[in-house]
Design a protein around this motif. Sequence first.
Motif, PDB file in Angstrom:
ATOM      1  N   TRP A  65      50.290  85.381  50.019  1.00 49.31           N
ATOM      2  CA  TRP A  65      51.836  85.954  49.149  1.00 49.31           C
ATOM      3  C   TRP A  65      52.056  85.509  47.284  1.00 49.31           C
ATOM      4  N   HIS A  66      52.482  85.652  46.331  1.00 50.44           N
ATOM      5  CA  HIS A  66      52.759  85.702  45.043  1.00 50.44           C
ATOM      6  C   HIS A  66      53.984  86.175  44.939  1.00 50.44           C
ATOM      7  N   ASN A  67      54.813  85.590  43.927  1.00 46.80           N
ATOM      8  CA  ASN A  67      55.619  85.971  43.270  1.00 46.80           C
ATOM      9  C   ASN A  67      55.820  85.564  42.366  1.00 46.80           C
ATOM     10  N   ASP A  68      55.931  86.507  41.249  1.00 44.97           N
ATOM     11  CA  ASP A  68      55.953  85.792  39.259  1.00 44.97           C
ATOM     12  C   ASP A  68      56.866  85.494  39.265  1.00 44.97           C
ATOM     13  N   PRO A  69      56.697  84.425  38.631  1.00 41.18           N
ATOM     14  CA  PRO A  69      55.537  83.631  37.909  1.00 41.18           C
ATOM     15  C   PRO A  69      54.777  82.472  38.647  1.00 41.18           C
ATOM     16  N   ASN A  70      56.257  81.583  39.732  1.00 42.46           N
ATOM     17  CA  ASN A  70      55.564  80.571  39.995  1.00 42.46           C
ATOM     18  C   ASN A  70      55.919  80.673  41.475  1.00 42.46           C
ATOM     19  N   TYR A  71      55.875  81.397  42.001  1.00 36.40           N
ATOM     20  CA  TYR A  71      56.148  80.996  43.471  1.00 36.40           C
ATOM     21  C   TYR A  71      54.362  81.845  44.257  1.00 36.40           C
ATOM     22  N   TYR A  72      54.321  81.337  45.297  1.00 36.24           N
ATOM     23  CA  TYR A  72      53.014  81.136  45.865  1.00 36.24           C
ATOM     24  C   TYR A  72      53.296  81.217  47.483  1.00 36.24           C
ATOM     25  N   ARG A  73      52.723  82.120  48.145  1.00 35.48           N
ATOM     26  CA  ARG A  73      52.705  81.221  49.865  1.00 35.48           C
ATOM     27  C   ARG A  73      51.516  81.459  50.648  1.00 35.48           C
ATOM     28  N   VAL A  74      50.075  80.726  50.180  1.00 39.66           N
ATOM     29  CA  VAL A  74      48.417  81.114  50.879  1.00 39.66           C
ATOM     30  C   VAL A  74      48.525  80.378  52.335  1.00 39.66           C
ATOM     31  N   SER A  75      48.349  81.041  53.633  1.00 37.54           N
ATOM     32  CA  SER A  75      47.912  81.120  55.109  1.00 37.54           C
ATOM     33  C   SER A  75      46.737  80.919  54.975  1.00 37.54           C
ATOM     34  N   LEU A  76      45.967  79.721  55.193  1.00 38.32           N
ATOM     35  CA  LEU A  76      44.561  80.171  56.553  1.00 38.32           C
ATOM     36  C   LEU A  76      44.921  79.324  57.555  1.00 38.32           C
ATOM     37  N   LYS A  77      44.277  80.581  58.282  1.00 33.23           N
ATOM     38  CA  LYS A  77      44.242  80.046  59.632  1.00 33.23           C
ATOM     39  C   LYS A  77      42.265  80.602  60.411  1.00 33.23           C
ATOM     40  N   ASN A  78      42.148  79.332  61.104  1.00 35.12           N
ATOM     41  CA  ASN A  78      40.777  79.728  61.961  1.00 35.12           C
ATOM     42  C   ASN A  78      41.034  79.718  63.598  1.00 35.12           C
ATOM     43  N   GLU A  79      40.838  81.305  63.712  1.00 35.85           N
ATOM     44  CA  GLU A  79      41.384  81.356  64.867  1.00 35.85           C
ATOM     45  C   GLU A  79      41.124  80.934  66.159  1.00 35.85           C
ATOM     46  N   ALA A  80      39.228  80.406  65.565  1.00 37.42           N
ATOM     47  CA  ALA A  80      38.520  79.670  66.666  1.00 37.42           C
ATOM     48  C   ALA A  80      38.547  78.339  66.798  1.00 37.42           C
ATOM     49  N   MET A  86      49.140  75.847  55.548  1.00 37.97           N
ATOM     50  CA  MET A  86      49.709  76.413  54.276  1.00 37.97           C
ATOM     51  C   MET A  86      50.352  75.945  53.455  1.00 37.97           C
ATOM     52  N   ILE A  87      49.358  77.119  51.904  1.00 35.02           N
ATOM     53  CA  ILE A  87      49.954  76.327  50.497  1.00 35.02           C
ATOM     54  C   ILE A  87      50.857  76.963  50.056  1.00 35.02           C
ATOM     55  N   LEU A  88      52.058  75.891  49.651  1.00 36.32           N
ATOM     56  CA  LEU A  88      52.877  76.467  49.340  1.00 36.32           C
ATOM     57  C   LEU A  88      53.578  76.395  48.252  1.00 36.32           C
ATOM     58  N   ARG A  89      54.103  77.200  46.606  1.00 37.70           N
ATOM     59  CA  ARG A  89      54.396  76.619  45.509  1.00 37.70           C
ATOM     60  C   ARG A  89      55.719  77.501  45.805  1.00 37.70           C
ATOM     61  N   ASN A  90      57.270  76.572  45.261  1.00 40.02           N
ATOM     62  CA  ASN A  90      58.094  76.821  44.812  1.00 40.02           C
ATOM     63  C   ASN A  90      58.658  76.119  43.604  1.00 40.02           C
ATOM     64  N   GLU A  91      59.912  76.101  43.242  1.00 36.09           N
ATOM     65  CA  GLU A  91      60.540  75.154  42.016  1.00 36.09           C
ATOM     66  C   GLU A  91      60.921  73.742  42.359  1.00 36.09           C
ATOM     67  N   ASP A 204      60.206  79.427  50.656  1.00 37.17           N
ATOM     68  CA  ASP A 204      61.200  78.408  51.324  1.00 37.17           C
ATOM     69  C   ASP A 204      60.338  76.969  52.564  1.00 37.17           C
ATOM     70  N   MET A 205      60.349  75.575  52.283  1.00 38.99           N
ATOM     71  CA  MET A 205      59.009  74.679  53.427  1.00 38.99           C
ATOM     72  C   MET A 205      59.442  74.958  54.357  1.00 38.99           C
ATOM     73  N   LYS A 206      60.699  74.733  54.733  1.00 38.59           N
ATOM     74  CA  LYS A 206      61.515  74.825  56.418  1.00 38.59           C
ATOM     75  C   LYS A 206      61.128  76.047  57.061  1.00 38.59           C
ATOM     76  N   LYS A 207      61.376  77.045  56.228  1.00 41.18           N
ATOM     77  CA  LYS A 207      61.360  78.451  57.088  1.00 41.18           C
ATOM     78  C   LYS A 207      60.154  78.940  57.380  1.00 41.18           C
ATOM     79  N   ASN A 208      59.178  78.588  56.253  1.00 45.42           N
ATOM     80  CA  ASN A 208      58.470  78.296  56.667  1.00 45.42           C
ATOM     81  C   ASN A 208      57.353  77.954  57.627  1.00 45.42           C
ATOM     82  N   MET A 209      57.787  76.933  57.863  1.00 44.66           N
ATOM     83  CA  MET A 209      57.209  75.840  58.384  1.00 44.66           C
ATOM     84  C   MET A 209      57.104  76.397  60.072  1.00 44.66           C
ATOM     85  N   THR A 210      58.993  76.415  60.249  1.00 43.61           N
ATOM     86  CA  THR A 210      59.420  77.290  61.603  1.00 43.61           C
ATOM     87  C   THR A 210      58.294  77.900  61.816  1.00 43.61           C
TER      88      THR A 210
END
Length: 337
Positions: A65-80, A86-91, A204-210
């Motif tokens: 997920w990317h919201n211009d200019p500097n908000y990012y949410r990258v989820s990486l899952k290895n189901e096996a 998750m990498i988050l970038r916010n203010e 938001d970090m806490k929302k995404n962690m939950t």
Amino acid sequence: MNKKLVVLVLAVLTVLMLAACGEKSKEDVTKDLKSKVEDLKGYKADAKMTLQVGEDPQTYEVEVWHNDPNYYRVSLKNEAKDQSQMILRNEEGVFVLTPALNKSFRFQSDWPSNSSQAYLYESLVKDVLEDKNATFKETKDHYVFNTKTRYQNNQMLPTQEITFNKKDLTPVSVNVMDSDKNSLVKVEFSKMDVKAAFDKKDFDMKKNMTGAQLEIPVSGNVEEKELSVLYPTDGISGSELVDEQEVATKDGKRVVLTYDGEKSFTIIQEQTTSVPTMTVSTSLQGEVVDLGFTVGAMTDQSITWTHDGVDYMLASKSLTQDEMVTIARSVQGSMVK
């Protein structure tokens, strides 16, 4: 007769002109890509990332997920292996979350602009724009660029092939190669929504962690897992393992591997533990570094990361950052000295 000849010549010229109009030059496509990215307000993308690390390839599902200019949410899952990060970038900064361990680390970092990111659209376009010697070809449905990468360890992964859709210029695939043109990282995009809308709470970090923990609950028995010591399969010529020490800890054991020779370094491995309740994120000095199979923190003299229930630290005063990344990437590849 002359009139017929003139008509025929004009017809041929028209066909040739139309054909020429259908083909775009490298400069044309590059300009179009630049405009496309500059006009984007945000996007969502799904992809599959395959890593040729160690004996068996590892596959991760990637959601961006990317919201211009500097908000990012990258989820990486290895189901096996039931792993996710998750990498988050916010203010507030850049966060790396490991939901199953209820752990989060905060960086003051320039990520993702400081390096190539094979799963980020705008990063791929930046790679194309910055490599003036990039090669270009056009196929029936695609535009294909071969470019240099901007990885911290670009000696290990120096080049990549990036394929874009002709129709809408969205990414199709990325193939990152070593100096022998062997594919080490491959990203295949399956979905791209360039009209996605977001709320600030989405990053938001806490929302995404939950939210992530609802999918992969916090593991309560990480510390009970037996530590299997891993050794780097790609070391530094002239350096060898000279000492291995095992130390008992309250959660199991810690193993310290010491390498010496032309260059010396130490690798520490220890069972990680989950945090029972949410705490304030640990602040880490250094930069986010993508090791392929996990995300770590890199300083001038160390790299730390967590993978498969084990905390790792590689430290050295003589290795370059490129050399540290090369060794760290190979640690999870083998259990044989």
